[in-house]
Design an enzyme around this catalytic site. Structure first.
Site, PDB file in Angstrom:
ATOM      1  N   GLY A   1     -15.594  -0.144  35.646  1.00  0.00           N
ATOM      2  CA  GLY A   1     -15.128   0.518  36.859  1.00  0.00           C
ATOM      3  C   GLY A   1     -15.950   0.180  38.084  1.00  0.00           C
ATOM      4  O   GLY A   1     -16.031   0.982  39.035  1.00  0.00           O
TER       5      GLY A   1
ATOM      6  N   GLU B   1     -18.097   1.091  23.667  1.00  0.00           N
ATOM      7  CA  GLU B   1     -18.216   2.114  24.707  1.00  0.00           C
ATOM      8  C   GLU B   1     -18.540   3.462  24.086  1.00  0.00           C
ATOM      9  O   GLU B   1     -17.974   3.845  23.063  1.00  0.00           O
ATOM     10  CB  GLU B   1     -16.909   2.217  25.510  1.00  0.00           C
TER      11      GLU B   1
ATOM     12  N   ASP C   1     -11.323  -7.857  26.370  1.00  0.00           N
ATOM     13  CA  ASP C   1     -11.830  -6.563  26.837  1.00  0.00           C
ATOM     14  C   ASP C   1     -10.953  -5.387  26.425  1.00  0.00           C
ATOM     15  O   ASP C   1      -9.727  -5.508  26.332  1.00  0.00           O
ATOM     16  CB  ASP C   1     -11.931  -6.602  28.369  1.00  0.00           C
ATOM     17  N   HIS C   2     -11.610  -4.251  26.202  1.00  0.00           N
ATOM     18  CA  HIS C   2     -10.947  -2.973  25.909  1.00  0.00           C
ATOM     19  C   HIS C   2      -9.907  -3.099  24.798  1.00  0.00           C
ATOM     20  O   HIS C   2      -8.770  -2.646  24.923  1.00  0.00           O
ATOM     21  CB  HIS C   2     -10.298  -2.392  27.176  1.00  0.00           C
TER      22      HIS C   2
ATOM     23  N   VAL D   1     -15.479  -5.966  36.849  1.00  0.00           N
ATOM     24  CA  VAL D   1     -14.700  -5.832  38.082  1.00  0.00           C
ATOM     25  C   VAL D   1     -13.260  -6.235  37.806  1.00  0.00           C
ATOM     26  O   VAL D   1     -13.009  -7.336  37.302  1.00  0.00           O
ATOM     27  CB  VAL D   1     -15.279  -6.734  39.202  1.00  0.00           C
TER      28      VAL D   1
ATOM     29  N   HIS E   1     -12.472   3.614  36.056  1.00  0.00           N
ATOM     30  CA  HIS E   1     -11.561   2.483  36.192  1.00  0.00           C
ATOM     31  C   HIS E   1     -10.535   2.737  37.301  1.00  0.00           C
ATOM     32  O   HIS E   1     -10.222   3.876  37.636  1.00  0.00           O
ATOM     33  CB  HIS E   1     -10.798   2.254  34.881  1.00  0.00           C
TER      34      HIS E   1
ATOM     35  N   SER F   1      -7.953  -8.261  29.161  1.00  0.00           N
ATOM     36  CA  SER F   1      -7.885  -6.959  28.504  1.00  0.00           C
ATOM     37  C   SER F   1      -6.669  -6.858  27.589  1.00  0.00           C
ATOM     38  O   SER F   1      -5.720  -7.650  27.686  1.00  0.00           O
ATOM     39  CB  SER F   1      -7.817  -5.841  29.547  1.00  0.00           C
TER      40      SER F   1
ATOM     41  N   ASP G   1     -13.010  -1.094  21.711  1.00  0.00           N
ATOM     42  CA  ASP G   1     -13.035   0.229  22.342  1.00  0.00           C
ATOM     43  C   ASP G   1     -12.476   1.301  21.407  1.00  0.00           C
ATOM     44  O   ASP G   1     -11.273   1.489  21.299  1.00  0.00           O
ATOM     45  CB  ASP G   1     -12.236   0.193  23.646  1.00  0.00           C
TER      46      ASP G   1
END
Length: 285
Positions: free
Chosen positions: A212, A136, A84-85, A234, A183, A50, A106
């Protein structure tokens, strides 16, 4: 085994009617544990790093990415590398030379129109380079630094009609949706809206992503997959296992100073957690 494509793993899982898990990598031990757990379960998995993890490593994506990629390539399980994110376009662009086949861009905190524009730009960039893009829509909430958010509050969950327009206007390859999870949950007490998951599955042509998932009970995860959820993220569950093992060791070895003595059981605990989640995602006989 060479790194595989996140898009291929997700597509294969969707076709087979099962889920594929994406686990957060913070340290080398996380990556090693994910690979070991995947091998124990005989399943593929996604190693995801992330934007917050990159910040933890001083903003240096390449070092942790190289470590995760090296672990993945030495594994006998099919593993991919996912960023990620990501909210920073510059970090997203750094993914290309570092072995990532996918990015979750994101822009969910932006107003809807700005979210669409920023995400469409990210998709164009990614598709020009063969990179699969996740986005998202809705408010999953719970990330560090965010105000507390009730996952069941009005306006939080993803609207199917809006989701259909969003996917059409952005061209994203997968959509993370708000359906009742959050999350950073340390207890598995989340209740998902399975009717909403089914409605979203019917409304959009791309696979759905559950963020989450650490806070979601086993039966809820299975029901979510049955309703159409595919990529299962996860993170906190691994950290809970890691920290619990470290705490247990240091409580009984107060004079211990060798980090290998507590990192080994921490890594083993995370591997067990990974294998447990992967077992949930296989079709039930």
């Amino acid at each position: 085994m060479p790194l595989v494509s996140t898009g291929d793993l997700v597509a294969d899982a969707r076709t087979a009617g099962r889920g594929v898990a994406a686990f957060n990598v913070i340290t080398l031990e996380h990556a090693e544990a994910i690979a070991a757990g995947a091998e124990q379960a005989g399943s593929p998995a996604i190693l995801q790093i992330s934007e917050n993890a990159v910040k933890f490593h001083g903003g240096n994506l390449s070092a942790i990415a190289a470590a995760a990629a090296a672990v993945a390539k030495s594994s006998s399980s099919p593993l991919s590398l996912h960023l990620d994110h990501v909210t920073d376009p510059e970090l997203m662009r750094a993914a290309h030379p570092d072995g990532f086949s996918s990015v979750m861009f994101d822009a969910s905190k932006l107003p809807y129109g700005e979210n669409v524009k920023a995400t469409a730009d990210a998709v164009r960039w990614g598709h020009e380079r063969g990179i699969w893009i996740e986005a998202e829509l809705g408010k999953v909430g719970g990330k560090e630094g965010e105000a507390p958010l009730d996952a069941h509050a009005p306006g939080v969950r993803t609207d199917p009609t809006e989701a259909a327009s969003y996917v059409s206007d952005t061209g994203v390859d997968a959509l993370a949706v708000a359906v009742g999870s959050s999350h950073a949950m340390t207890s598995r007490t989340a209740t998902l809206d399975h009717e909403l998951i089914a409605a979203l599955t019917a409304a959009v042509p791309v696979p759905l992503v559950l963020h989450g998932s650490s806070g979601v009970p086993d039966n809820e995860i299975r029901a979510a997959i049955a309703a159409g959820m595919v990529k299962i993220n996860v993170g906190t569950a691994l950290n809970t296992a890691f920290t619990g093992a470290v705490r247990e060791y240091l409580t009984t070895h107060e004079q211990g100073v060798d980090p290998r003595k507590y990192l080994a059981p921490a890594r083993e605990a995370m591997a067990g957690t990974v294998a447990g989640f992967l077992g949930l995602l296989k079709p039930q006989e």
